[in-house]
Design a protein around this motif. Structure first.
Motif, PDB file in Angstrom:
ATOM      1  N   LEU A  72      -0.955  12.711  -4.266  1.00  0.00           N
ATOM      2  CA  LEU A  72      -1.012  11.637  -3.273  1.00  0.00           C
ATOM      3  C   LEU A  72      -1.151  10.272  -3.941  1.00  0.00           C
ATOM      4  O   LEU A  72      -0.595   9.280  -3.448  1.00  0.00           O
ATOM      5  CB  LEU A  72      -2.173  11.880  -2.303  1.00  0.00           C
ATOM      6  N   ASP A  73      -1.864  10.218  -5.050  1.00  0.00           N
ATOM      7  CA  ASP A  73      -1.961   8.945  -5.770  1.00  0.00           C
ATOM      8  C   ASP A  73      -0.583   8.518  -6.284  1.00  0.00           C
ATOM      9  O   ASP A  73      -0.245   7.327  -6.270  1.00  0.00           O
ATOM     10  CB  ASP A  73      -2.955   9.062  -6.927  1.00  0.00           C
ATOM     11  N   GLN A  74       0.205   9.490  -6.740  1.00  0.00           N
ATOM     12  CA  GLN A  74       1.572   9.188  -7.159  1.00  0.00           C
ATOM     13  C   GLN A  74       2.428   8.769  -5.961  1.00  0.00           C
ATOM     14  O   GLN A  74       3.248   7.858  -6.050  1.00  0.00           O
ATOM     15  CB  GLN A  74       2.190  10.405  -7.842  1.00  0.00           C
ATOM     16  N   ALA A  75       2.221   9.442  -4.835  1.00  0.00           N
ATOM     17  CA  ALA A  75       3.011   9.141  -3.641  1.00  0.00           C
ATOM     18  C   ALA A  75       2.744   7.726  -3.141  1.00  0.00           C
ATOM     19  O   ALA A  75       3.687   7.000  -2.787  1.00  0.00           O
ATOM     20  CB  ALA A  75       2.710  10.156  -2.545  1.00  0.00           C
ATOM     21  N   THR A  76       1.485   7.321  -3.093  1.00  0.00           N
ATOM     22  CA  THR A  76       1.188   5.973  -2.600  1.00  0.00           C
ATOM     23  C   THR A  76       1.677   4.906  -3.572  1.00  0.00           C
ATOM     24  O   THR A  76       2.004   3.792  -3.164  1.00  0.00           O
ATOM     25  CB  THR A  76      -0.312   5.797  -2.330  1.00  0.00           C
ATOM     26  N   ALA A  77       1.750   5.251  -4.853  1.00  0.00           N
ATOM     27  CA  ALA A  77       2.250   4.290  -5.837  1.00  0.00           C
ATOM     28  C   ALA A  77       3.762   4.152  -5.779  1.00  0.00           C
ATOM     29  O   ALA A  77       4.301   3.041  -5.895  1.00  0.00           O
ATOM     30  CB  ALA A  77       1.819   4.721  -7.247  1.00  0.00           C
ATOM     31  N   LEU A  78       4.454   5.264  -5.582  1.00  0.00           N
ATOM     32  CA  LEU A  78       5.920   5.266  -5.645  1.00  0.00           C
ATOM     33  C   LEU A  78       6.588   5.168  -4.279  1.00  0.00           C
ATOM     34  O   LEU A  78       7.743   4.749  -4.183  1.00  0.00           O
ATOM     35  CB  LEU A  78       6.397   6.534  -6.354  1.00  0.00           C
ATOM     36  N   ALA A  79       5.891   5.604  -3.235  1.00  0.00           N
ATOM     37  CA  ALA A  79       6.447   5.587  -1.873  1.00  0.00           C
ATOM     38  C   ALA A  79       5.471   4.881  -0.942  1.00  0.00           C
ATOM     39  O   ALA A  79       5.208   5.345   0.168  1.00  0.00           O
ATOM     40  CB  ALA A  79       6.743   7.007  -1.401  1.00  0.00           C
ATOM     41  N   GLY A  80       4.970   3.765  -1.389  1.00  0.00           N
ATOM     42  CA  GLY A  80       3.922   3.063  -0.659  1.00  0.00           C
ATOM     43  C   GLY A  80       4.343   2.503   0.682  1.00  0.00           C
ATOM     44  O   GLY A  80       3.485   2.180   1.517  1.00  0.00           O
ATOM     45  N   ASP A  81       5.643   2.388   0.930  1.00  0.00           N
ATOM     46  CA  ASP A  81       6.097   1.900   2.232  1.00  0.00           C
ATOM     47  C   ASP A  81       6.090   3.002   3.290  1.00  0.00           C
ATOM     48  O   ASP A  81       6.295   2.725   4.467  1.00  0.00           O
ATOM     49  CB  ASP A  81       7.508   1.317   2.124  1.00  0.00           C
ATOM     50  N   ASP A  82       5.885   4.231   2.867  1.00  0.00           N
ATOM     51  CA  ASP A  82       5.854   5.354   3.789  1.00  0.00           C
ATOM     52  C   ASP A  82       4.440   5.512   4.345  1.00  0.00           C
ATOM     53  O   ASP A  82       3.516   5.869   3.601  1.00  0.00           O
ATOM     54  CB  ASP A  82       6.286   6.636   3.074  1.00  0.00           C
ATOM     55  N   PRO A  83       4.224   5.280   5.632  1.00  0.00           N
ATOM     56  CA  PRO A  83       2.875   5.387   6.182  1.00  0.00           C
ATOM     57  C   PRO A  83       2.279   6.782   6.056  1.00  0.00           C
ATOM     58  O   PRO A  83       1.058   6.929   6.003  1.00  0.00           O
ATOM     59  CB  PRO A  83       3.044   4.981   7.644  1.00  0.00           C
ATOM     60  N   LEU A  84       3.137   7.811   5.988  1.00  0.00           N
ATOM     61  CA  LEU A  84       2.612   9.165   5.883  1.00  0.00           C
ATOM     62  C   LEU A  84       1.841   9.368   4.587  1.00  0.00           C
ATOM     63  O   LEU A  84       0.846  10.096   4.554  1.00  0.00           O
ATOM     64  CB  LEU A  84       3.747  10.189   5.982  1.00  0.00           C
ATOM     65  N   ALA A  85       2.273   8.724   3.516  1.00  0.00           N
ATOM     66  CA  ALA A  85       1.558   8.846   2.250  1.00  0.00           C
ATOM     67  C   ALA A  85       0.125   8.336   2.393  1.00  0.00           C
ATOM     68  O   ALA A  85      -0.830   8.975   1.941  1.00  0.00           O
ATOM     69  CB  ALA A  85       2.293   8.078   1.157  1.00  0.00           C
ATOM     70  N   TRP A  86      -0.021   7.193   3.047  1.00  0.00           N
ATOM     71  CA  TRP A  86      -1.355   6.614   3.237  1.00  0.00           C
ATOM     72  C   TRP A  86      -2.171   7.426   4.243  1.00  0.00           C
ATOM     73  O   TRP A  86      -3.381   7.607   4.064  1.00  0.00           O
ATOM     74  CB  TRP A  86      -1.235   5.167   3.708  1.00  0.00           C
ATOM     75  N   LEU A  87      -1.503   7.926   5.282  1.00  0.00           N
ATOM     76  CA  LEU A  87      -2.200   8.740   6.275  1.00  0.00           C
ATOM     77  C   LEU A  87      -2.785  10.001   5.645  1.00  0.00           C
ATOM     78  O   LEU A  87      -3.956  10.328   5.847  1.00  0.00           O
ATOM     79  CB  LEU A  87      -1.240   9.120   7.404  1.00  0.00           C
ATOM     80  N   LEU A  88      -1.972  10.710   4.871  1.00  0.00           N
ATOM     81  CA  LEU A  88      -2.458  11.944   4.253  1.00  0.00           C
ATOM     82  C   LEU A  88      -3.512  11.662   3.197  1.00  0.00           C
ATOM     83  O   LEU A  88      -4.465  12.433   3.036  1.00  0.00           O
ATOM     84  CB  LEU A  88      -1.288  12.717   3.659  1.00  0.00           C
ATOM     85  N   SER A  89      -3.365  10.550   2.480  1.00  0.00           N
ATOM     86  CA  SER A  89      -4.381  10.176   1.499  1.00  0.00           C
ATOM     87  C   SER A  89      -5.707   9.872   2.186  1.00  0.00           C
ATOM     88  O   SER A  89      -6.781  10.281   1.723  1.00  0.00           O
ATOM     89  CB  SER A  89      -3.914   8.957   0.693  1.00  0.00           C
ATOM     90  N   ALA A  90      -5.637   9.165   3.311  1.00  0.00           N
ATOM     91  CA  ALA A  90      -6.853   8.850   4.071  1.00  0.00           C
ATOM     92  C   ALA A  90      -7.510  10.118   4.616  1.00  0.00           C
ATOM     93  O   ALA A  90      -8.728  10.281   4.562  1.00  0.00           O
ATOM     94  CB  ALA A  90      -6.511   7.904   5.221  1.00  0.00           C
ATOM     95  N   THR A  91      -6.688  11.025   5.132  1.00  0.00           N
ATOM     96  CA  THR A  91      -7.213  12.271   5.688  1.00  0.00           C
ATOM     97  C   THR A  91      -7.907  13.099   4.619  1.00  0.00           C
ATOM     98  O   THR A  91      -9.012  13.626   4.835  1.00  0.00           O
ATOM     99  CB  THR A  91      -6.080  13.096   6.319  1.00  0.00           C
ATOM    100  N   LEU A  92      -7.275  13.206   3.453  1.00  0.00           N
ATOM    101  CA  LEU A  92      -7.880  13.965   2.367  1.00  0.00           C
ATOM    102  C   LEU A  92      -9.177  13.315   1.910  1.00  0.00           C
ATOM    103  O   LEU A  92     -10.177  14.007   1.670  1.00  0.00           O
ATOM    104  CB  LEU A  92      -6.906  14.081   1.195  1.00  0.00           C
ATOM    105  N   ALA A  93      -9.190  11.990   1.819  1.00  0.00           N
ATOM    106  CA  ALA A  93     -10.410  11.292   1.411  1.00  0.00           C
ATOM    107  C   ALA A  93     -11.546  11.549   2.405  1.00  0.00           C
ATOM    108  O   ALA A  93     -12.695  11.785   2.002  1.00  0.00           O
ATOM    109  CB  ALA A  93     -10.136   9.794   1.290  1.00  0.00           C
ATOM    110  N   ARG A  94     -11.221  11.515   3.692  1.00  0.00           N
ATOM    111  CA  ARG A  94     -12.262  11.798   4.695  1.00  0.00           C
ATOM    112  C   ARG A  94     -12.806  13.209   4.535  1.00  0.00           C
ATOM    113  O   ARG A  94     -14.018  13.432   4.565  1.00  0.00           O
ATOM    114  CB  ARG A  94     -11.704  11.602   6.107  1.00  0.00           C
ATOM    115  N   ARG A  95     -11.917  14.162   4.363  1.00  0.00           N
ATOM    116  CA  ARG A  95     -12.347  15.553   4.224  1.00  0.00           C
ATOM    117  C   ARG A  95     -13.183  15.775   2.970  1.00  0.00           C
ATOM    118  O   ARG A  95     -14.057  16.645   2.942  1.00  0.00           O
ATOM    119  CB  ARG A  95     -11.119  16.463   4.194  1.00  0.00           C
ATOM    120  N   GLU A  96     -12.906  14.968   1.948  1.00  0.00           N
ATOM    121  CA  GLU A  96     -13.657  15.082   0.704  1.00  0.00           C
ATOM    122  C   GLU A  96     -14.924  14.225   0.709  1.00  0.00           C
ATOM    123  O   GLU A  96     -15.654  14.193  -0.276  1.00  0.00           O
ATOM    124  CB  GLU A  96     -12.762  14.674  -0.473  1.00  0.00           C
ATOM    125  N   GLY A  97     -15.179  13.518   1.816  1.00  0.00           N
ATOM    126  CA  GLY A  97     -16.394  12.710   1.937  1.00  0.00           C
ATOM    127  C   GLY A  97     -16.319  11.343   1.303  1.00  0.00           C
ATOM    128  O   GLY A  97     -17.342  10.673   1.147  1.00  0.00           O
TER     129      GLY A  97
END
Length: 235
Positions: free
Chosen positions: A138-163
């Motif tokens: 996901l860190d690679q995805a947000t760096a390379l495909a940062g215009d895609d909101p899904l990358a940020w959405l999934l990164s946010a979701t994973l961060a929430r689940r990980e506390g």
């Protein structure tokens, strides 16, 4: 969103157009020329995906990838990425992971295409219970495909689940900036606000998700979450 973007990559324009407008006709045309190599097999995959026959599409893309490797046509990684994306749509995360590993290992995907492959592999990794590995992708995805909101959405979701609420807040803000009219984004914004104890913000985001897509899974989940506020209203 991601599926349509990836399936359009490296395809002949005429095949892409026909698969979008008449996928059954595209399937017939592809099967008539399936001996033509990787391009014909990819066209078949596009046609099958257009009919939501995702497992069959994934198999066709896999055949295209193998044919592409044998022919050394330089597009095998694209076909592997398409196969992985189709396997995700078919609900086969383990097969998606294998295909996406092959796509990324080829070393020929660049920019957005590589970012989307990392994003899809992260989805497969989450589905197979590997969140730590998914974070790297996901860190690679947000760096390379940062215009895609899904990358940020999934990164946010994973961060929430990980506390990791600071990361979750930062990433959902990026998703909202790009796609505030997406019910899934608003649902997750509410989830993150609730996890942070911000009831007013959670309620507002969930109301927006329910308004945007009342009959979709995200809208229904938001409506269910809002029930807790209804139970607290004075009678």
């Amino acid at each position: 969103m991601i599926l349509l973007a990836l399936l359009a990559q490296a395809a002949a324009p005429s095949c892409t157009a026909l698969a979008r407008t008449d996928p059954a006709a595209a399937e017939r045309a592809a099967r008539a020329t399936v001996g033509g190599g990787a391009t014909a097999r990819q066209c078949l995959g596009l046609a099958l995906a257009g009919q939501e026959r995702f497992a069959e599409a994934a198999a066709a893309f896999t055949e295209a990838a193998r044919a592409g490797e044998l022919a050394r046509d330089g597009k095998a990684a694209d076909y592997w990425a398409q196969a992985g994306n189709a396997w995700l749509a078919a609900g086969s995360a383990a097969k998606a992971r294998a295909a996406l590993d092959a796509a990324l290992a080829a070393g020929t995907l660049e920019g957005l295409a590589r970012g989307e492959a990392h994003l899809d592999r992260a989805r497969a990794l989450v589905a197979t219970g590997q969140p730590a590995a998914a974070r790297t992708d996901l860190d690679q995805a947000t760096a390379l495909a940062g215009d895609d909101p899904l990358a940020w959405l999934l990164s946010a979701t994973l961060a929430r689940r990980e506390g990791d609420l600071p990361r979750a807040r930062a990433d959902i803000a990026q998703a909202l900036r790009r796609s505030a009219d997406d019910a899934q984004v608003q649902l997750e914004a509410g989830n993150i606000a609730a996890a942070a104890g911000e009831a007013d913000k959670a309620e507002a985001a969930w109301k927006e998700a329910a308004r945007l897509a009342p009959d979709a899974p995200a809208g229904r989940s938001a409506a269910n979450a809002l029930a807790q506020f209804a139970s607290k209203e004075p009678k």
